[in-house]
Design a protein around this motif. Structure first.
Motif, PDB file in Angstrom:
ATOM      1  N   GLU A  43       0.809  -1.225   0.000  1.00  0.00           N
ATOM      2  CA  GLU A  43       0.000   0.000   0.000  1.00  0.00           C
ATOM      3  C   GLU A  43       0.839   1.270   0.000  1.00  0.00           C
ATOM      4  N   ASN A  44       2.127   1.142   0.255  1.00  0.00           N
ATOM      5  CA  ASN A  44       3.041   2.292   0.244  1.00  0.00           C
ATOM      6  C   ASN A  44       3.742   2.312  -1.111  1.00  0.00           C
ATOM      7  N   ILE A  45       3.549   3.385  -1.862  1.00  0.00           N
ATOM      8  CA  ILE A  45       4.016   3.406  -3.251  1.00  0.00           C
ATOM      9  C   ILE A  45       4.796   4.675  -3.544  1.00  0.00           C
TER      10      ILE A  45
ATOM     11  N   GLU B 222      14.850  11.924  -0.944  1.00  0.00           N
ATOM     12  CA  GLU B 222      14.830  10.924   0.122  1.00  0.00           C
ATOM     13  C   GLU B 222      14.037  11.399   1.328  1.00  0.00           C
ATOM     14  N   ASN B 223      14.031  12.704   1.584  1.00  0.00           N
ATOM     15  CA  ASN B 223      13.230  13.224   2.697  1.00  0.00           C
ATOM     16  C   ASN B 223      11.734  13.054   2.419  1.00  0.00           C
ATOM     17  N   ARG B 224      11.330  13.249   1.179  1.00  0.00           N
ATOM     18  CA  ARG B 224       9.924  13.006   0.820  1.00  0.00           C
ATOM     19  C   ARG B 224       9.552  11.546   1.055  1.00  0.00           C
ATOM     20  N   ILE B 225      10.448  10.669   0.679  1.00  0.00           N
ATOM     21  CA  ILE B 225      10.178   9.235   0.850  1.00  0.00           C
ATOM     22  C   ILE B 225      10.168   8.874   2.337  1.00  0.00           C
ATOM     23  N   LYS B 226      11.050   9.489   3.115  1.00  0.00           N
ATOM     24  CA  LYS B 226      11.080   9.215   4.559  1.00  0.00           C
ATOM     25  C   LYS B 226       9.774   9.623   5.240  1.00  0.00           C
TER      26      LYS B 226
ATOM     27  N   ASN C 233      -0.869   4.844   0.529  1.00  0.00           N
ATOM     28  CA  ASN C 233       0.128   5.825   0.973  1.00  0.00           C
ATOM     29  C   ASN C 233       1.078   6.061  -0.202  1.00  0.00           C
ATOM     30  N   ILE C 234       0.696   6.978  -1.110  1.00  0.00           N
ATOM     31  CA  ILE C 234       1.441   7.203  -2.350  1.00  0.00           C
ATOM     32  C   ILE C 234       2.234   8.502  -2.274  1.00  0.00           C
ATOM     33  N   THR C 235       3.487   8.422  -2.691  1.00  0.00           N
ATOM     34  CA  THR C 235       4.313   9.629  -2.781  1.00  0.00           C
ATOM     35  C   THR C 235       4.909   9.742  -4.182  1.00  0.00           C
TER      36      THR C 235
END
Length: 418
Positions: free
Chosen positions: A351-353, A399-403, A383-385
């Motif tokens: 669910e995390n993408i 990487e901060n966005r992904i964190k 939970n998509i970024t």
């Protein structure tokens, strides 16, 4: 002004070394062996770094999509390196043939070569759309079958690696098995073995069962899916080594395979006729080819599941997933495939993408970012970024966005275990 470089010819197979961008390292290592088994001398380029992007910017307009900039920069950096006999070197580039600017990379590459003083370097095109007839890469039926087999084997090895590595007890086992089976498949292809449909279906079981022998500790991990424009999705240079970063954050990664894009391209030939009209013979032929490719994918998935792994769904089932979100008529760039892969990931526990989007790729921003709200409405827990990749975007910001996404994912994981 017309910028031209020599066309690649059949005779050059005997005299030239071919340089190609290494988009998907695991899959392309096997594809390289398939091409070498048929007499091609090919090198998958490994040079990367900021200097590659800067060299691309020097010779390509800065509003060109990021993959073109990186690929052309990588080629020019390789030619500048002094490692190759430039009188006997050729470049290989793929062309999608659709409404993506990837169809025109070859024109940009030729222009850059002339401006950089390499106008004598021949360029070969690998495409299935009849483009660049004077410089298309010669492909025999046997080589085509081997390349398809290589992509299938590469997808399987990569998927198994990703499902084992986060849980391995002895660090390095998963990587060692990738090397072991990549070498074995390469050996088969060079010996003209195990690239038929029936042989592949048998060998899938052997590979999956062997990976299942790796000692693991299946503690709960955050599961992350990776989708996006085909180059930045797969290429460590294009996505700043995204998969390694996610692994460093103690995640299990699921990246849908390279064959998905190939099947998507075949499926679009059928959809064109169904939606817009055209030759029924073309529709039936494409649908037959898709059924054959899908049967191989189904066999791979069953081999994975029987060995205790998660296997991807069949491609024809995948085609039903955009329903209610995006029309299958949307096929610029990765089009409806982006939506389909996101929905498949969500429905199978990822669910995390991370949706990797390159600068300048408008079709993928529409078919990727543009559907996120519709997907969230249908799957509230998703939970998509979306993450943009371009020369000006810093790795730290990405990487901060992904964190931030992972922080939410880890909180949910911890709450589910209470």
């Amino acid at each position: 002004m017309e910028y031209m470089t020599p066309n690649f010819s059949q005779e050059m197979l005997k005299t030239h070394t071919i340089l190609a961008p290494n988009m998907a390292p695991t899959q392309f290592a096997v594809i390289k062996a398939a091409m070498e088994s048929e007499g091609y001398r090919i090198i998958m380029l490994e040079n990367s770094g900021s200097e590659v992007a800067q060299l691309g910017l020097k010779y390509v307009h800065n509003d060109t999509c990021y993959p073109a900039l990186l690929i052309i920069g990588q080629f020019l950096d390789a030619l500048n390196s002094g490692e190759y006999d430039l009188e006997h070197t050729a470049l290989l580039i793929t062309q999608s043939g659709g409404g993506c600017r990837a169809s025109n990379y070859i024109k940009l590459l030729r222009k850059a070569l002339v401006k950089a003083g390499y106008g004598y370097i021949p360029v070969a095109s690998l495409n299935a759309s009849g483009l660049e007839k004077g410089s298309s890469m010669p492909m025999s039926m046997r080589l085509l079958l081997k390349v398809l087999a290589a992509a299938e084997y590469g997808d399987l090895i990569y998927a198994l690696h990703n499902q084992v590595k986060p849980y391995e007890i002895n660090k390095g086992d998963a990587d060692a098995y990738v090397t072991k089976w990549t070498n074995q498949v390469n050996k088969w292809l060079k010996e003209n073995k195990n690239y038929s449909i029936f042989a592949m279906k048998r060998r899938f079981k052997d590979i999956a069962n062997d990976f299942a022998k790796i000692p693991v500790n299946r503690t709960p991990k955050v599961k992350v899916g990776v989708v996006g424009e085909i180059y930045v999705k797969f290429s460590p240079m294009g996505n700043n080594d995204l998969v390694s970063f996610l692994e460093s954050q103690d995640c299990e990664v699921n990246m849908p395979g390279l064959m998905g894009y190939i099947e998507y391209s075949v499926a679009n030939a059928t959809l064109d006729v169904q939606i817009y009209g055209g030759s029924l013979l073309k529709e039936k032929g494409a649908d037959l080819l898709l059924s054959i490719l899908d049967s191989i994918g189904i066999a791979m998935s069953k081999a994975m599941e029987n060995a205790g792994f998660h296997g991807p769904m069949s491609f024809k089932e995948l085609m039903t997933k955009p329903d209610g979100i995006l029309s299958l008529g949307v096929k610029m760039g990765e089009g409806w495939l982006l939506t389909a892969e996101m929905v498949e990931l969500i429905e199978t526990g990822y669910e995390n993408i991370v949706c990797a989007q390159p600068f300048g790729c408008l079709p993928n921003h529409i078919a990727g970012k543009g559907v996120i709200n519709r997907i969230r409405a249908k799957y509230p827990n998703v939970n998509i970024t979306p993450v943009d990749y371009d020369p000006s975007a810093t790795r730290v910001n990405q990487e901060n966005r992904i964190k931030l996404m992972l922080a939410v994912a880890k909180e949910r994981l911890n709450n589910s275990q209470v």
